[in-house]
Write a protein that holds these residues in place. Structure first.
Motif, PDB file in Angstrom:
ATOM      1  N   HIS A   6      36.861  62.173 -12.306  1.00 34.97           N
ATOM      2  CA  HIS A   6      36.920  61.539 -10.986  1.00 34.97           C
ATOM      3  C   HIS A   6      38.234  60.803 -10.763  1.00 34.97           C
ATOM      4  O   HIS A   6      38.734  60.722  -9.642  1.00 34.97           O
ATOM      5  N   VAL A   7      38.770  60.236 -11.841  1.00 37.35           N
ATOM      6  CA  VAL A   7      40.020  59.480 -11.716  1.00 37.35           C
ATOM      7  C   VAL A   7      41.192  60.217 -12.374  1.00 37.35           C
ATOM      8  O   VAL A   7      42.248  59.638 -12.598  1.00 37.35           O
ATOM      9  N   ALA A   8      40.995  61.501 -12.679  1.00 34.74           N
ATOM     10  CA  ALA A   8      42.048  62.244 -13.363  1.00 34.74           C
ATOM     11  C   ALA A   8      43.315  62.337 -12.524  1.00 34.74           C
ATOM     12  O   ALA A   8      44.429  62.214 -13.040  1.00 34.74           O
ATOM     13  N   ALA A   9      43.167  62.535 -11.202  1.00 37.58           N
ATOM     14  CA  ALA A   9      44.344  62.652 -10.343  1.00 37.58           C
ATOM     15  C   ALA A   9      45.128  61.351 -10.304  1.00 37.58           C
ATOM     16  O   ALA A   9      46.360  61.345 -10.388  1.00 37.58           O
ATOM     17  N   LEU A  10      44.412  60.229 -10.188  1.00 40.59           N
ATOM     18  CA  LEU A  10      45.084  58.933 -10.123  1.00 40.59           C
ATOM     19  C   LEU A  10      45.783  58.601 -11.429  1.00 40.59           C
ATOM     20  O   LEU A  10      46.972  58.267 -11.446  1.00 40.59           O
ATOM     21  N   SER A  11      45.075  58.709 -12.553  1.00 38.21           N
ATOM     22  CA  SER A  11      45.677  58.368 -13.838  1.00 38.21           C
ATOM     23  C   SER A  11      46.792  59.341 -14.203  1.00 38.21           C
ATOM     24  O   SER A  11      47.828  58.935 -14.745  1.00 38.21           O
TER      25      SER A  11
ATOM     26  N   LEU B 211      51.193  67.067  -4.568  1.00 40.64           N
ATOM     27  CA  LEU B 211      50.040  66.847  -3.692  1.00 40.64           C
ATOM     28  C   LEU B 211      48.987  67.930  -3.909  1.00 40.64           C
ATOM     29  O   LEU B 211      47.794  67.647  -4.048  1.00 40.64           O
ATOM     30  N   VAL B 212      49.435  69.185  -3.977  1.00 36.40           N
ATOM     31  CA  VAL B 212      48.516  70.311  -4.180  1.00 36.40           C
ATOM     32  C   VAL B 212      47.824  70.204  -5.541  1.00 36.40           C
ATOM     33  O   VAL B 212      46.609  70.434  -5.661  1.00 36.40           O
ATOM     34  N   LEU B 213      48.573  69.839  -6.564  1.00 41.58           N
ATOM     35  CA  LEU B 213      47.992  69.717  -7.906  1.00 41.58           C
ATOM     36  C   LEU B 213      46.948  68.600  -7.951  1.00 41.58           C
ATOM     37  O   LEU B 213      45.894  68.755  -8.578  1.00 41.58           O
ATOM     38  N   ALA B 214      47.237  67.488  -7.267  1.00 40.08           N
ATOM     39  CA  ALA B 214      46.280  66.378  -7.241  1.00 40.08           C
ATOM     40  C   ALA B 214      44.995  66.785  -6.529  1.00 40.08           C
ATOM     41  O   ALA B 214      43.894  66.450  -6.976  1.00 40.08           O
ATOM     42  N   VAL B 215      45.124  67.495  -5.418  1.00 39.13           N
ATOM     43  CA  VAL B 215      43.949  67.972  -4.677  1.00 39.13           C
ATOM     44  C   VAL B 215      43.126  68.921  -5.564  1.00 39.13           C
ATOM     45  O   VAL B 215      41.894  68.812  -5.645  1.00 39.13           O
ATOM     46  N   SER B 216      43.810  69.830  -6.242  1.00 42.03           N
ATOM     47  CA  SER B 216      43.121  70.796  -7.108  1.00 42.03           C
ATOM     48  C   SER B 216      42.410  70.085  -8.252  1.00 42.03           C
ATOM     49  O   SER B 216      41.265  70.416  -8.592  1.00 42.03           O
ATOM     50  N   LEU B 217      43.073  69.102  -8.846  1.00 39.95           N
ATOM     51  CA  LEU B 217      42.485  68.366  -9.950  1.00 39.95           C
ATOM     52  C   LEU B 217      41.255  67.591  -9.504  1.00 39.95           C
ATOM     53  O   LEU B 217      40.238  67.527 -10.197  1.00 39.95           O
TER      54      LEU B 217
END
Length: 231
Positions: free
Chosen positions: A119-124, A221-227
């Motif tokens: 859930h927090v993988a994109a942020l961290s 941005l795309v990678l964060a959305v995918s993650l």
């Protein structure tokens, strides 16, 4: 255990970045690309993990005011640091990362409350990517400015410890805090991060990687959305 692992990974980026800056080399264009990639991921993470959830617990106007307050506080302190440490050889960047990192990591700890690892993988992950090249650049400037490598590494290590404490405090001390307080902390941190993106991250990326930085930002941005959609 998951909380400690995430915190160590994010703050450990400062130590790894410092070692990279002192002892390693990387093409300037690639460094700028990584910085922009991290900035793009942070845009998504700030909105999804910090600001948007706060709307459920705070009035929209209050959310806007707290976000703007976070941005203004960071911008003001960052400007003050730059004025005081104009020829500091990387020390100003160290202080700027600390100013940005404390609320950022406090919010990371809050975001981990009751959340699964993905859930927090994109942020961290995006904080990790932004810390790594920033620490490398700051440590390199400090080392070339006459400070001993050992002292430079110790300074960045101490900063990593401080940011780890902030994240752990956010997770353990605020676990039972009112939802409105947690939302306000997230909004303040979100404003500080956005301000740092505008004044530190993207200008640095463009200076090193020129117009490719725009592509890298979109890719981040795309990678964060995918993650996030893996969660």
């Amino acid at each position: 255990m998951m909380t400690i692992a995430v915190v160590l990974a994010v703050s450990g980026a400062l130590i790894a970045g410092a070692a990279w800056g002192i002892y390693g080399t990387l093409p300037e264009g690639l460094e700028g690309f990584i910085v922009a990639l991290a900035g793009g991921a942070l845009i998504f993470s700030v909105v999804l993990e910090l600001v948007e959830p706060a709307v459920r617990d705070l009035h929209l106007l209050l959310v806007a005011l707290v976000v703007l307050t976070g941005a203004m506080v960071f911008a003001g302190l960052d400007r003050l640091v730059k004025a005081k440490a104009r020829n500091s050889g990387g020390a100003g960047l160290l202080v700027a990362i600390t100013l940005d990192g404390v609320p950022e990591n406090l919010a990371l700890g809050v975001a981990l409350i009751g959340a699964g690892p993905l859930h927090v993988a994109a942020l961290s992950g995006s904080i990790f990517l932004s810390n790594l090249p920033e620490a490398a650049g700051g440590a390199k400037e400090m080392s070339e400015g006459g400070r001993s490598n050992g002292k430079v590494f110790a300074l960045w290590g101490a900063t990593a410890v401080l940011l780890s404490v902030a994240a752990l405090a956010g997770n353990f001390l605020l676990a039972g805090a009112p939802a409105a307080l947690l939302a306000a902390i997230k909004c303040f941190a979100g404003g500080a991060v956005v301000s740092s993106l505008a004044t530190e991250v993207f200008p640095q990326a463009f200076a090193k990687d020129s117009y490719q930085a725009g592509i890298a930002t979109a890719l981040g941005l795309v990678l964060a959305v995918s993650l996030d959609h893996l969660a």
